[in-house]
Motif scaffolding. Structure first.
Motif, PDB file in Angstrom:
ATOM      1  N   ASN A   1      71.318  78.127 -67.712  1.00  0.00           N
ATOM      2  CA  ASN A   1      71.070  76.684 -67.541  1.00  0.00           C
ATOM      3  C   ASN A   1      69.876  76.017 -68.422  1.00  0.00           C
ATOM      4  OD1 ASN A   1      73.579  76.117 -66.255  1.00  0.00           O
ATOM      5  ND2 ASN A   1      72.520  76.570 -64.284  1.00  0.00           N
ATOM      6  N   SER A   2      68.818  76.626 -68.089  1.00  0.00           N
ATOM      7  CA  SER A   2      67.498  76.488 -68.722  1.00  0.00           C
ATOM      8  C   SER A   2      67.700  76.528 -70.381  1.00  0.00           C
ATOM      9  CB  SER A   2      66.303  77.130 -68.201  1.00  0.00           C
ATOM     10  OG  SER A   2      66.078  76.978 -66.784  1.00  0.00           O
ATOM     11  N   LEU A   3      68.248  77.664 -70.949  1.00  0.00           N
ATOM     12  CA  LEU A   3      68.638  77.812 -72.302  1.00  0.00           C
ATOM     13  C   LEU A   3      69.246  76.693 -72.961  1.00  0.00           C
ATOM     14  CD1 LEU A   3      68.259  79.805 -74.740  1.00  0.00           C
ATOM     15  CD2 LEU A   3      70.039  80.843 -73.771  1.00  0.00           C
ATOM     16  N   GLU A   4      70.474  76.477 -71.826  1.00  0.00           N
ATOM     17  CA  GLU A   4      71.351  75.208 -72.478  1.00  0.00           C
ATOM     18  C   GLU A   4      70.543  73.925 -72.798  1.00  0.00           C
ATOM     19  OE1 GLU A   4      75.534  73.173 -71.279  1.00  0.00           O
ATOM     20  OE2 GLU A   4      74.823  75.033 -70.012  1.00  0.00           O
ATOM     21  N   HIS A   5      69.793  73.739 -71.812  1.00  0.00           N
ATOM     22  CA  HIS A   5      68.995  72.377 -71.905  1.00  0.00           C
ATOM     23  C   HIS A   5      68.060  72.597 -73.093  1.00  0.00           C
ATOM     24  CE1 HIS A   5      70.010  70.137 -68.101  1.00  0.00           C
ATOM     25  NE2 HIS A   5      70.608  71.291 -67.628  1.00  0.00           N
ATOM     26  N   ALA A   6      67.342  73.661 -73.297  1.00  0.00           N
ATOM     27  CA  ALA A   6      66.429  73.686 -74.425  1.00  0.00           C
ATOM     28  C   ALA A   6      67.266  73.639 -75.664  1.00  0.00           C
ATOM     29  CB  ALA A   6      65.664  75.279 -74.257  1.00  0.00           C
ATOM     30  N   TYR A   7      68.492  74.340 -75.612  1.00  0.00           N
ATOM     31  CA  TYR A   7      69.122  74.224 -76.991  1.00  0.00           C
ATOM     32  C   TYR A   7      69.576  72.796 -77.348  1.00  0.00           C
ATOM     33  CZ  TYR A   7      73.127  75.224 -80.016  1.00  0.00           C
ATOM     34  OH  TYR A   7      73.897  75.389 -81.310  1.00  0.00           O
ATOM     35  N   ASP A   8      69.981  72.131 -76.199  1.00  0.00           N
ATOM     36  CA  ASP A   8      70.397  70.466 -76.651  1.00  0.00           C
ATOM     37  C   ASP A   8      69.492  69.774 -76.815  1.00  0.00           C
ATOM     38  OD1 ASP A   8      73.228  71.452 -75.615  1.00  0.00           O
ATOM     39  OD2 ASP A   8      72.935  70.853 -73.608  1.00  0.00           O
ATOM     40  N   PHE A   9      68.377  70.191 -76.429  1.00  0.00           N
ATOM     41  CA  PHE A   9      67.026  69.191 -76.569  1.00  0.00           C
ATOM     42  C   PHE A   9      66.950  69.610 -78.236  1.00  0.00           C
ATOM     43  CE2 PHE A   9      62.303  69.084 -77.076  1.00  0.00           C
ATOM     44  CZ  PHE A   9      62.183  67.733 -76.844  1.00  0.00           C
ATOM     45  N   VAL A  10      66.710  70.839 -78.893  1.00  0.00           N
ATOM     46  CA  VAL A  10      66.487  71.311 -80.148  1.00  0.00           C
ATOM     47  C   VAL A  10      67.493  70.378 -81.094  1.00  0.00           C
ATOM     48  CG1 VAL A  10      66.397  72.913 -81.972  1.00  0.00           C
ATOM     49  CG2 VAL A  10      65.261  73.197 -79.664  1.00  0.00           C
ATOM     50  N   LYS A  11      68.821  70.448 -80.452  1.00  0.00           N
ATOM     51  CA  LYS A  11      69.750  69.876 -81.334  1.00  0.00           C
ATOM     52  C   LYS A  11      69.738  68.195 -81.412  1.00  0.00           C
ATOM     53  CE  LYS A  11      74.063  71.001 -81.625  1.00  0.00           C
ATOM     54  NZ  LYS A  11      75.388  71.316 -81.546  1.00  0.00           N
ATOM     55  N   SER A  12      69.273  67.594 -80.405  1.00  0.00           N
ATOM     56  CA  SER A  12      69.176  66.305 -80.238  1.00  0.00           C
ATOM     57  C   SER A  12      68.067  66.087 -81.254  1.00  0.00           C
ATOM     58  CB  SER A  12      68.719  65.863 -78.977  1.00  0.00           C
ATOM     59  OG  SER A  12      67.449  66.389 -78.495  1.00  0.00           O
ATOM     60  N   ILE A  13      66.998  66.711 -81.289  1.00  0.00           N
ATOM     61  CA  ILE A  13      65.929  66.217 -82.472  1.00  0.00           C
ATOM     62  C   ILE A  13      66.233  66.193 -83.535  1.00  0.00           C
ATOM     63  CG2 ILE A  13      63.795  67.128 -83.270  1.00  0.00           C
ATOM     64  CD1 ILE A  13      62.934  67.952 -80.353  1.00  0.00           C
TER      65      ILE A  13
END
Length: 527
Positions: free
Chosen positions: A62-74
């Motif tokens: 779940n933490s990896l998914e949040h980090a991945y989504d954060f990078v994509k949003s940037i």
């Protein structure tokens, strides 16, 4: 047949966690590809095909998914900015010269909506939904019909206040996780963020390593707790299904009165620590416990350093390593030895320990030494044999006779030769011995047990040295399978009774493999 373990390590966070929250990356290939893709996007590379753990916990996923989504949003935000002409922003900067013009520009070009405030966060009152309209396209927008205007207004950019520290530290778990009983709840340590399947295991961990008995932290909102009863009530607000359920035995009741009456049955004295609900036989022991372990978690959790002592703070027993200490601490918890050996009845806390134990009941010895050909039932025993007998140099010297040994344990056993202490006493004749194996050999004289039978005559012997001496002198047969030389311990050919010298290249490769496996997860042994 695949072995199922009760606990295992997560490859990403390296914490020992229950198998129920772990995903095997080798078996679940689709999840493995997704995890690898997201790790690569974050410039991280993990190979799950090595001998290291192949499981990943749900919290890390779940933490990896949040980090991945954060990078994509940037990335998406930067792409959106690149689509605009930079001169548009320059025009806006030139036109906004004072407060009045700024307010007017905002009212003309920005469409503002107010959403409901975020619940449970007083510092974040409102969210502003702002739609930016470039001045060069204002006329075009005003000329559109009302339905088209409404469609454009839905394409908005959300502006939020900075995330608070409380939100940053919140565990990345799904809010939809359903718990049926307290046995499914994860008890989080307020100091080191490790979690445990029961409150007793968390209490023993925090007492041993953090010198506090009430290191509780809510797994849902990360609120710390000082009192077990109030903390259980707090958890029930997040998980209503646990409200009328005993947190110790998960028994459910119809009313709060019945639950309180049941909880009283778990306490056999009136001397109870309000921090961890542990009972004591008298007031003196309770006061000593409160002075030593009861602490204000919220104020002191960050200042409590981890205890590296190998002495149990509960019963004051000392252990040789941190692993054996952690295994010992389980006896002070509510965890039961549920894994029972069907052959001898011995019970174990972990299934892996039962699997290793069951190997002693079989005759097969699949692990063979490449040098002296001695075989073992368990691979760990073979590795210890290889290190202590063949690979480690004799660096420890006896001060009495100058004899050299490979380990301090061997020296300690040898030192009994130079003392008059004989701790092993025969219960039949009260004769004393320096070593236990000599006592066991002597006891066979009283019991009449003779396990060594000669293959060439009907004679039997109570010990192997006499048996082999008889075989050599009377029948000319040496039953020795190994002999030590000045260089090393080697196997003997059963037909010719000559030394069997191993292939040195093969031994070197085997030696490297042994040393690599022994060094996994711990400092490599010095040779």
């Amino acid at each position: 047949m695949e072995t199922v373990l009760s606990d295992s390590y997560c490859r990403l966070c390296a914490d020992l966690k229950p198998v129920s929250v772990l995903t095997n990356m080798v078996i679940n290939t689709e999840i493995c590809r997704e995890v690898k893709h997201k790790l690569t996007r974050l410039d991280l590379h993990v190979n799950f095909n090595t001998k290291l753990p192949k499981t990943v916990c749900s919290e890390c996923i779940n933490s990896l998914e949040h980090a991945y989504d954060f990078v994509k949003s940037i990335e998406l935000a930067q792409e959106a900015f690149e689509d605009y002409d930079s001169s548009v922003f320059d025009d806006i900067k030139d036109e906004v010269s004072d407060d009045d013009s700024m307010d007017k520009s905002i009212n003309d070009d920005l469409s503002i909506k107010t959403e409901d405030s975020i619940p449970n966060e007083s510092e974040v009152d409102q969210e502003l939904l702002v739609e930016y309209v470039p001045k060069s396209k204002a006329k075009e927008k005003n000329s559109k019909s009302k339905p088209e205007k409404r469609a454009l207004q839905t394409k908005t950019t959300t502006l939020r206040k900075p995330v608070t520290s409380r939100q940053k530290n919140k565990p990345k778990i799904s809010a939809n996780v359903e718990l049926d009983t307290w046995q499914d709840y994860n008890w989080l340590c307020a100091v080191c963020d490790k979690y445990f399947p029961s409150p007793s295991e968390l209490r023993v961990h925090s007492m041993q390593f953090h010198y506090t008995c009430n290191a509780y932290r809510c797994f849902d909102c990360r609120e710390p707790g000082m009192c077990m009863n109030s903390f259980v009530t707090h958890i029930s607000r997040h998980r209503p299904v646990l409200t009328l359920m005993c947190y110790k035995c998960s028994q459910k009741f119809e009313t709060v009165k019945e639950l309180r009456a049941h909880k009283a049955t778990h306490f056999d004295t009136k001397y109870i620590c309000r921090g961890c609900n542990t009972t004591f036989p008298n007031e003196e022991e309770l006061d000593d416990h409160m002075r030593t372990f009861y602490k204000d978690v919220e104020a002191n959790a960050s200042m409590v350093s981890e205890n590296n002592s190998l002495t149990c703070v509960i019963c004051r027993k000392s252990k040789k390593s941190r692993i054996t200490l952690i295994q010992h601490l389980l006896i002070h918890t509510d965890r039961k030895r549920t894994h029972v050996c069907e052959t001898c009845g011995n019970s174990f806390y972990h299934k892996i320990d039962l699997i290793q134990h069951q190997k002693i009941h079989i005759d097969e010895r699949p692990y063979k030494c490449e040098i002296c050909h001695y075989s073992f039932k368990m691979e760990s025993n073979l590795k210890k044999h290889a290190i202590n007998i063949h690979f480690r140099t004799k660096q420890i010297t006896c001060k009495e006779c100058g004899k050299r040994f490979r380990s301090a344990k061997d020296l300690a056993a040898h030192s009994a030769v130079h003392s008059d202490v004989k701790p092993y006493k025969c219960t039949f004749c009260e004769k004393d011995f320096r070593f236990n194996y000599l006592l066991q050999r002597h006891i066979r004289i009283h019991t009449g047990i003779k396990p060594y039978a000669c293959a060439h005559c009907p004679l039997k012997f109570s010990n192997w040295p006499n048996f082999n001496k008889h075989s050599k002198t009377v029948h000319g047969v040496d039953n020795s399978k190994r002999k030590r030389t000045a260089k090393d311990l080697y196997a003997l050919d059963p037909d010719t009774n000559e030394f069997i010298y191993p292939d040195q290249e093969k031994v070197n490769e085997w030696r490297k493999q042994i040393l690599v496996d022994m060094g996994r997860g711990r400092p490599r042994k010095k040779l």
